[in-house]
Enzyme design. Structure first.
Site, mmCIF file in Angstrom:
data_model
loop_
_atom_site.group_PDB
_atom_site.id
_atom_site.type_symbol
_atom_site.label_atom_id
_atom_site.label_comp_id
_atom_site.label_asym_id
_atom_site.label_seq_id
_atom_site.Cartn_x
_atom_site.Cartn_y
_atom_site.Cartn_z
ATOM 1 N N LYS A 41 38.730 15.589 36.237
ATOM 2 C CA LYS A 41 37.734 16.211 37.215
ATOM 3 C C LYS A 41 36.208 15.857 36.938
ATOM 4 O O LYS A 41 35.525 15.672 38.153
ATOM 5 C CB LYS A 41 37.883 17.801 36.905
ATOM 6 C CG LYS A 41 36.901 18.669 37.916
ATOM 7 C CD LYS A 41 37.459 18.561 39.490
ATOM 8 C CE LYS A 41 37.247 19.808 40.084
ATOM 9 N NZ LYS A 41 35.719 19.926 40.351
ATOM 10 N N ARG A 92 35.167 41.352 39.337
ATOM 11 C CA ARG A 92 34.726 40.344 38.362
ATOM 12 C C ARG A 92 35.085 40.832 36.984
ATOM 13 O O ARG A 92 34.881 39.723 36.192
ATOM 14 C CB ARG A 92 33.079 40.405 38.659
ATOM 15 C CG ARG A 92 32.651 39.983 40.098
ATOM 16 C CD ARG A 92 31.135 40.016 40.160
ATOM 17 N NE ARG A 92 30.928 39.367 41.628
ATOM 18 C CZ ARG A 92 30.577 40.289 42.548
ATOM 19 N NH1 ARG A 92 30.920 41.784 42.583
ATOM 20 N NH2 ARG A 92 30.269 39.998 43.815
ATOM 21 N N PRO A 125 32.420 38.486 33.600
ATOM 22 C CA PRO A 125 31.426 39.309 34.339
ATOM 23 C C PRO A 125 29.954 38.833 33.498
ATOM 24 O O PRO A 125 29.757 38.861 32.354
ATOM 25 C CB PRO A 125 31.871 40.670 33.556
ATOM 26 C CG PRO A 125 32.985 40.391 32.773
ATOM 27 C CD PRO A 125 33.367 39.186 32.824
ATOM 28 N N ASP A 127 26.875 39.628 33.120
ATOM 29 C CA ASP A 127 26.025 40.484 32.287
ATOM 30 C C ASP A 127 26.611 40.453 30.811
ATOM 31 O O ASP A 127 25.953 40.418 29.847
ATOM 32 C CB ASP A 127 25.839 41.915 32.748
ATOM 33 C CG ASP A 127 25.411 42.181 34.233
ATOM 34 O OD1 ASP A 127 24.279 41.684 34.428
ATOM 35 O OD2 ASP A 127 26.092 42.126 35.112
ATOM 36 N N ASP A 152 23.650 38.857 44.906
ATOM 37 C CA ASP A 152 24.049 40.307 45.758
ATOM 38 C C ASP A 152 22.774 40.722 46.479
ATOM 39 O O ASP A 152 23.001 41.421 47.553
ATOM 40 C CB ASP A 152 24.431 41.364 44.515
ATOM 41 C CG ASP A 152 25.757 40.792 43.792
ATOM 42 O OD1 ASP A 152 26.543 40.484 44.188
ATOM 43 O OD2 ASP A 152 25.527 40.749 42.360
ATOM 44 N N ALA A 154 20.630 38.651 47.835
ATOM 45 C CA ALA A 154 20.850 38.030 49.162
ATOM 46 C C ALA A 154 21.672 38.329 50.067
ATOM 47 O O ALA A 154 21.438 38.452 51.317
ATOM 48 C CB ALA A 154 20.973 36.559 48.699
ATOM 49 N N HIS A 179 26.406 42.952 37.844
ATOM 50 C CA HIS A 179 26.882 41.945 38.747
ATOM 51 C C HIS A 179 28.235 42.194 38.952
ATOM 52 O O HIS A 179 29.135 41.705 38.323
ATOM 53 C CB HIS A 179 26.561 40.656 38.713
ATOM 54 C CG HIS A 179 27.245 39.657 39.283
ATOM 55 N ND1 HIS A 179 26.871 39.746 40.849
ATOM 56 C CD2 HIS A 179 28.192 38.674 39.473
ATOM 57 C CE1 HIS A 179 27.745 38.726 41.422
ATOM 58 N NE2 HIS A 179 28.358 37.952 40.476
#
Length: 327
Positions: A41, A92, A125, A127, A152, A154, A179
């Protein structure tokens, strides 16, 4: 001799590859170092990006470093995008154990090799992962930035813009906290060209009155609207990471909601969560501790409680002592 700006990216999946393209499209780096456990990749992404150099603003040395994380120690910014998006299909938190385990494969190796730059971490996640990096390394927490609710926010501006027919960039609006599902809109400070939305709604209710709960939910669930048809999110989060990278590399003193270590703000401490911050060459220069309403404060506390509940599930948090911070 000019100092070359070096950016490293760990995790070259959907998000990491788009971050690389966004960084190159903005002309932010003279050297780009890519790491991923999937050797082919990285080979393919390096080829594709190199084939595009004729169309980027300027040349860049693009390198495949596989799992040689130590080779990123001289980077000005390292962006963590490693994870498994399929595990976040529901929310998340689904990546909690995957991303934190992945992070432990590179954190110590990078910092033990002498890394002194800024970490920008995307992996969810968000945070929790940002807290993990700080906890394990004892690194200056202001130089560890989670993208947090920058995206978020935005999405909130997008949701408002569609309803009031104003350009997104003219709207001041932030999502704060985690988040994740416990994030919330900082409605008491939403403004357009400096004029509070509440006053605009009084002056022109037909145009500026909106359903706050519905609008906030659009921001909170925007990522899953994208995921539903694509199985991932790519463009917006890549642009978010590139924008924060630009703020660091260009020492912009840029204001954004992003995840930073709380040290008493809003009465919270010991974990990462998003508040408005000023971002420059040394990471988060200042946390702009906002004046929240009583309701907003309660939401922020609940959001931090959720982050800590996730952290408490991880063995490394309970088994290891908090480190002494080092520069």
């Amino acid at each position: 001799m000019a100092v070359l700006r070096k950016v490293g990216i760990i995790g070259i999946g959907h998000v990491g590859a788009h971050v690389a393209n966004a960084v190159l499209s903005a002309g932010l780096a003279e050297e780009l170092k890519l790491c991923d456990i999937n050797e082919q990749k990285v080979v393919s992404e390096c080829q594709d990006l190199s084939d595009t150099l004729s169309f980027y603003p300027h040349n860049c040395v693009i390198g495949n470093y596989g799992t040689q994380y130590e080779q990123l120690a001289d980077c000005d910014v390292v962006i963590n995008a490693a994870g498994d998006v399929k595990t976040s299909a529901k929310d998340r938190d689904g990546e909690l154990f995957v991303t934190t385990d992945i992070a432990r494969t590179w954190i110590s190796r990078l910092f033990n090799a002498g890394f002194h730059g800024v970490i920008i971490t995307i992996s969810n996640p968000c945070d929790v992962v940002a807290t993990e990096i700080w906890h394990i390394t004892g690194y200056d927490p202001r130089k560890i930035i989670g993208t947090g609710t920058a995206l978020d926010s935005a999405r909130l501006r997008n949701a408002i813009a569609k309803r009031v027919n104003v350009d997104q960039k003219s709207i001041g609006a932030y999502m704060l906290g985690e988040h994740g599902n416990s994030q919330f809109a900082y409605w008491s400070n939403v403004n357009i060209a400096g004029k509070p939305l509440t006053q605009l709604a009084q002056d022109n209710p037909q145009r500026f009155t909106l359903d706050e709960d519905e609008t906030e939910q659009d921001a909170r669930r925007g990522g899953y609207r994208v995921y539903a048809g694509k199985g991932c999110t790519e463009y917006a989060i890549a642009a978010t990471a590139a924008r924060l990278t630009q703020a660091v590399l260009c020492d912009e003193h840029y204001a954004a909601a992003c995840s930073t270590l709380l040290t008493g703000e809003q009465g919270e401490s010991g974990n990462y969560a998003s508040l408005p911050c000023i971002v420059g060459a040394n990471g988060v220069e200042e946390v702009l501790n906002p004046t929240l309403t009583e309701s907003e404060q309660a939401k922020f506390h609940a959001s931090c409680e959720h982050i800590r509940a996730n952290i408490a599930q991880l063995a490394w948090w309970n088994d290891e002592c908090h480190p002494t911070l080092r520069s």
